[in-house]
Motif scaffolding. Structure first.
Motif, PDB file in Angstrom:
ATOM      1  N   LYS A  62       0.832  -1.197   0.000  1.00  0.00           N
ATOM      2  CA  LYS A  62       0.000   0.000   0.000  1.00  0.00           C
ATOM      3  C   LYS A  62       0.868   1.249   0.000  1.00  0.00           C
ATOM      4  N   ALA A  63       0.547   2.179  -0.896  1.00  0.00           N
ATOM      5  CA  ALA A  63       1.305   3.428  -1.008  1.00  0.00           C
ATOM      6  C   ALA A  63       0.376   4.605  -0.792  1.00  0.00           C
ATOM      7  N   LEU A  64       0.872   5.591  -0.049  1.00  0.00           N
ATOM      8  CA  LEU A  64       0.168   6.851   0.137  1.00  0.00           C
ATOM      9  C   LEU A  64       0.876   7.920  -0.678  1.00  0.00           C
ATOM     10  N   ASP A  65       0.157   8.533  -1.600  1.00  0.00           N
ATOM     11  CA  ASP A  65       0.690   9.630  -2.419  1.00  0.00           C
ATOM     12  C   ASP A  65       0.162  10.933  -1.826  1.00  0.00           C
ATOM     13  N   VAL A  66       1.036  11.656  -1.116  1.00  0.00           N
ATOM     14  CA  VAL A  66       0.631  12.866  -0.401  1.00  0.00           C
ATOM     15  C   VAL A  66       0.758  14.072  -1.339  1.00  0.00           C
ATOM     16  N   GLY A  67      -0.236  14.972  -1.279  1.00  0.00           N
ATOM     17  CA  GLY A  67      -0.206  16.125  -2.168  1.00  0.00           C
ATOM     18  C   GLY A  67      -0.211  15.675  -3.605  1.00  0.00           C
ATOM     19  N   ALA A  68      -1.147  14.821  -3.938  1.00  0.00           N
ATOM     20  CA  ALA A  68      -1.111  14.068  -5.198  1.00  0.00           C
ATOM     21  C   ALA A  68      -1.394  14.905  -6.431  1.00  0.00           C
ATOM     22  N   GLY A  69      -1.937  16.102  -6.275  1.00  0.00           N
ATOM     23  CA  GLY A  69      -2.168  16.962  -7.427  1.00  0.00           C
ATOM     24  C   GLY A  69      -3.112  16.343  -8.437  1.00  0.00           C
ATOM     25  N   ARG A  70      -2.652  16.187  -9.676  1.00  0.00           N
ATOM     26  CA  ARG A  70      -3.457  15.592 -10.746  1.00  0.00           C
ATOM     27  C   ARG A  70      -3.410  14.069 -10.723  1.00  0.00           C
ATOM     28  N   GLY A  71      -2.488  13.510  -9.924  1.00  0.00           N
ATOM     29  CA  GLY A  71      -2.443  12.059  -9.799  1.00  0.00           C
ATOM     30  C   GLY A  71      -1.412  11.360 -10.649  1.00  0.00           C
ATOM     31  N   ILE A  72      -0.418  12.100 -11.175  1.00  0.00           N
ATOM     32  CA  ILE A  72       0.565  11.442 -12.046  1.00  0.00           C
ATOM     33  C   ILE A  72       1.401  10.418 -11.287  1.00  0.00           C
ATOM     34  N   ALA A  73       1.771  10.725 -10.038  1.00  0.00           N
ATOM     35  CA  ALA A  73       2.553   9.767  -9.248  1.00  0.00           C
ATOM     36  C   ALA A  73       1.671   8.625  -8.756  1.00  0.00           C
ATOM     37  N   SER A  74       0.415   8.921  -8.429  1.00  0.00           N
ATOM     38  CA  SER A  74      -0.516   7.853  -8.052  1.00  0.00           C
ATOM     39  C   SER A  74      -0.650   6.857  -9.199  1.00  0.00           C
ATOM     40  N   TYR A  75      -0.765   7.388 -10.400  1.00  0.00           N
ATOM     41  CA  TYR A  75      -0.841   6.548 -11.604  1.00  0.00           C
ATOM     42  C   TYR A  75       0.413   5.684 -11.724  1.00  0.00           C
ATOM     43  N   ALA A  76       1.587   6.304 -11.559  1.00  0.00           N
ATOM     44  CA  ALA A  76       2.841   5.568 -11.711  1.00  0.00           C
ATOM     45  C   ALA A  76       2.987   4.488 -10.637  1.00  0.00           C
ATOM     46  N   LEU A  77       2.637   4.810  -9.412  1.00  0.00           N
ATOM     47  CA  LEU A  77       2.704   3.826  -8.332  1.00  0.00           C
ATOM     48  C   LEU A  77       1.759   2.655  -8.612  1.00  0.00           C
ATOM     49  N   ALA A  78       0.550   2.972  -9.061  1.00  0.00           N
ATOM     50  CA  ALA A  78      -0.411   1.915  -9.360  1.00  0.00           C
ATOM     51  C   ALA A  78       0.052   1.064 -10.545  1.00  0.00           C
ATOM     52  N   ARG A  79       0.625   1.696 -11.575  1.00  0.00           N
ATOM     53  CA  ARG A  79       1.141   0.945 -12.711  1.00  0.00           C
ATOM     54  C   ARG A  79       2.259   0.003 -12.289  1.00  0.00           C
TER      55      ARG A  79
END
Length: 282
Positions: A62-79
């Protein structure tokens, strides 16, 4: 509206920026372009994310993306196989929580979204294997509280990556940095700390094995430049253009390039230069 006035929201500022013909490269470099799925995919394939992936090698969960903005890092972590929680206080459909929710649905990715600030995380202790924060710490209203919260929600053995944080050499350099920052004049909110202020906050929060990545040591910090583009820029700024081929060949030799980076790290006092940090929870 002229660029010297502040916009009412970050969404308005980004909308204005995207409409400026002379700012399109910045829009791309900041991943503010649409479709968002294309921008996020570009980030996942970037040299910056390749270096992040190496720092996260062998980790999952499980990863927490803090201050995720538009979600580009959330996308990368999920990928890359993580189950992601994106924390973003802005509800914007362009640059905030609603943009992330739409991206997750469109791409069928395991990303959930929470609307909250980093200083008060709405999660139980020991909840995440990774806490990821891209350009977050220098925006916090209370740096120490944010670091303590990151530590609290990490599982034992978990890792924090706090990347692309603005650093100044002296407190009096802050005004110079803010005056030069191309986005600060649009909406404000930018900030920078001394390097020792970041490391002290991380250490006092409990993080161990703290690794500091300097501006020249990783694409995480010098992106969107590639290594080749960075070398070309150095040649140009040093006034060595007439000798560019010879100088470029010199810099392409690993031992000389590593030496050059060490010299640059000693003399680089740019206000707002980028550092990144890795810390672990015992």
């Amino acid at each position: 509206m002229n660029t010297e006035s502040h916009f009412r929201s970050w969404e308005e500022a980004v909308e204005w920026l995207r409409d400026q013909p002379d700012q399109q490269q910045m829009v791309l470099d900041c991943y503010y372009d649409d479709p968002l799925s294309v921008a996020a995919e570009r980030y996942w394939r970037s040299a910056e994310w390749a270096d992040i992936r190496n720092l996260l090698k062998g980790r999952s969960g499980k990863a927490l993306d803090v201050g995720a903005g538009r979600g580009i890092a959330s996308y990368a972590l999920a990928r890359d196989g993580f189950t992601v929680t994106a924390l973003e206080p802005d509800t914007s459909e362009l640059v905030g929580a609603e943009a992330i929710r739409r991206l997750a649905i469109e791409e069928s990715l395991p990303i959930s979204v929470e609307v909250e600030f980093s200083e008060r995380l709405p999660f139980a202790d020991n909840s995440f294997d990774v806490v990821f924060a891209r350009a977050v710490l220098h925006h916090t209203k209370d740096l120490d509280s944010a670091c303590r919260e990151f530590y609290r929600v990490l599982k034992p053995g978990g890792v924090l990556l706090a990347i692309r944080e603005h650093v100044i050499s002296r407190k009096e350099d802050l005004d110079t940095f803010l005056e030069q920052h191309p986005l600060h004049k649009l909406y404000g909110g930018e900030n920078a700390f001394l390097l020792k202020r970041y490391t002290a906050a991380l250490g006092s929060a409990g993080f161990g094995k703290i690794v500091v990545l300097s501006p020249w040591s990783s694409a995480i910090n010098f992106s969107p430049y590639t290594v080749s583009a960075l070398k070309r820029e150095l040649v140009c700024r040093a006034g060595l253009t007439p000798l560019s081929t010879i100088t470029q060949m010199f810099l392409d030799v690993p031992v000389f390039w590593n030496l050059t980076k060490k010299v640059l790290e000693r003399v680089d006092n740019r206000s707002g230069r980028l550092y990144s940090f890795k810390g672990e929870k015992a």
